[in-house]
Design a protein around this motif. Structure first.
Motif, PDB file in Angstrom:
ATOM      1  N   LYS A  99      -8.401   9.686  -5.810  1.00  0.00           N
ATOM      2  CA  LYS A  99      -9.658   9.861  -6.549  1.00  0.00           C
ATOM      3  C   LYS A  99     -10.280  11.213  -6.254  1.00  0.00           C
ATOM      4  CE  LYS A  99     -11.129   5.038  -6.548  1.00  0.00           C
ATOM      5  NZ  LYS A  99     -12.170   4.114  -6.054  1.00  0.00           N
TER       6      LYS A  99
ATOM      7  N   THR B 250       0.846  -1.182   0.000  1.00  0.00           N
ATOM      8  CA  THR B 250       0.000   0.000   0.000  1.00  0.00           C
ATOM      9  C   THR B 250       0.885   1.237   0.000  1.00  0.00           C
ATOM     10  OG1 THR B 250      -1.720  -1.152   1.227  1.00  0.00           O
ATOM     11  CG2 THR B 250      -1.805   1.239   1.238  1.00  0.00           C
TER      12      THR B 250
ATOM     13  N   THR C  76      -5.744  -1.019  -6.617  1.00  0.00           N
ATOM     14  CA  THR C  76      -6.897  -0.283  -6.127  1.00  0.00           C
ATOM     15  C   THR C  76      -6.424   1.133  -5.825  1.00  0.00           C
ATOM     16  OG1 THR C  76      -7.819  -2.269  -5.134  1.00  0.00           O
ATOM     17  CG2 THR C  76      -8.676  -0.177  -4.352  1.00  0.00           C
ATOM     18  N   VAL C  77      -7.016   2.107  -6.469  1.00  0.00           N
ATOM     19  CA  VAL C  77      -6.617   3.502  -6.302  1.00  0.00           C
ATOM     20  C   VAL C  77      -7.149   4.042  -4.983  1.00  0.00           C
ATOM     21  CG1 VAL C  77      -6.735   5.802  -7.315  1.00  0.00           C
ATOM     22  CG2 VAL C  77      -6.608   3.806  -8.788  1.00  0.00           C
ATOM     23  N   ALA C  78      -6.310   4.781  -4.270  1.00  0.00           N
ATOM     24  CA  ALA C  78      -6.685   5.340  -2.971  1.00  0.00           C
ATOM     25  C   ALA C  78      -7.766   6.409  -3.121  1.00  0.00           C
ATOM     26  CB  ALA C  78      -5.456   5.935  -2.296  1.00  0.00           C
TER      27      ALA C  78
ATOM     28  N   GLY D 145      -2.374   4.114  -3.697  1.00  0.00           N
ATOM     29  CA  GLY D 145      -3.204   2.931  -3.860  1.00  0.00           C
ATOM     30  C   GLY D 145      -2.552   1.680  -3.312  1.00  0.00           C
ATOM     31  N   LYS D 146      -3.199   0.567  -3.593  1.00  0.00           N
ATOM     32  CA  LYS D 146      -2.753  -0.736  -3.099  1.00  0.00           C
ATOM     33  C   LYS D 146      -2.506  -1.658  -4.288  1.00  0.00           C
ATOM     34  CE  LYS D 146      -4.317  -4.539  -0.155  1.00  0.00           C
ATOM     35  NZ  LYS D 146      -5.398  -5.017   0.706  1.00  0.00           N
TER      36      LYS D 146
END
Length: 95
Positions: A90, A47, A84-86, A52-53
């Motif tokens: 976003k 992360t 996965t975008v933080a 993101g992760k």
């Protein structure tokens, strides 16, 4: 749409933010890439706060269709890298 930033441009921007030379910034970027790659390849997750992760997801065996012939074939189980975008990133893009 703007052109994507190249590695050379990223290293230059990173060097400027770090108040370091491009060689040090390039080494830092390469080290970060190596750490993320090795951790995700081993099945772990990384992360980056505010970004993101990165993680690996296993996909089961499944039936797929050849688009050229329409023939159904069995595809073996495999792994897929996901990002996965933080939420912070976003929100900053959409504000």
């Amino acid at each position: 749409m703007a052109k994507p930033m190249t590695k050379t441009q990223l290293v230059a921007a990173l060097a400027e933010k770090m108040d370091a030379d491009k060689k040090t910034a390039g080494a830092a970027l390469d080290a970060l890439t190596d750490i993320i790659t090795s951790e995700v390849a081993e099945g772990g997750a990384v992360t980056l706060p505010g970004v993101g992760k990165f993680y690996c997801r296993e996909r089961p065996e499944r039936m797929v269709r050849n688009p050229a012939t329409g023939q159904q074939i069995q595809k073996e189980a495999d792994k897929q890298v996901k990002v996965t975008v933080a939420k912070a990133l976003k929100d900053s893009v959409n504000s």
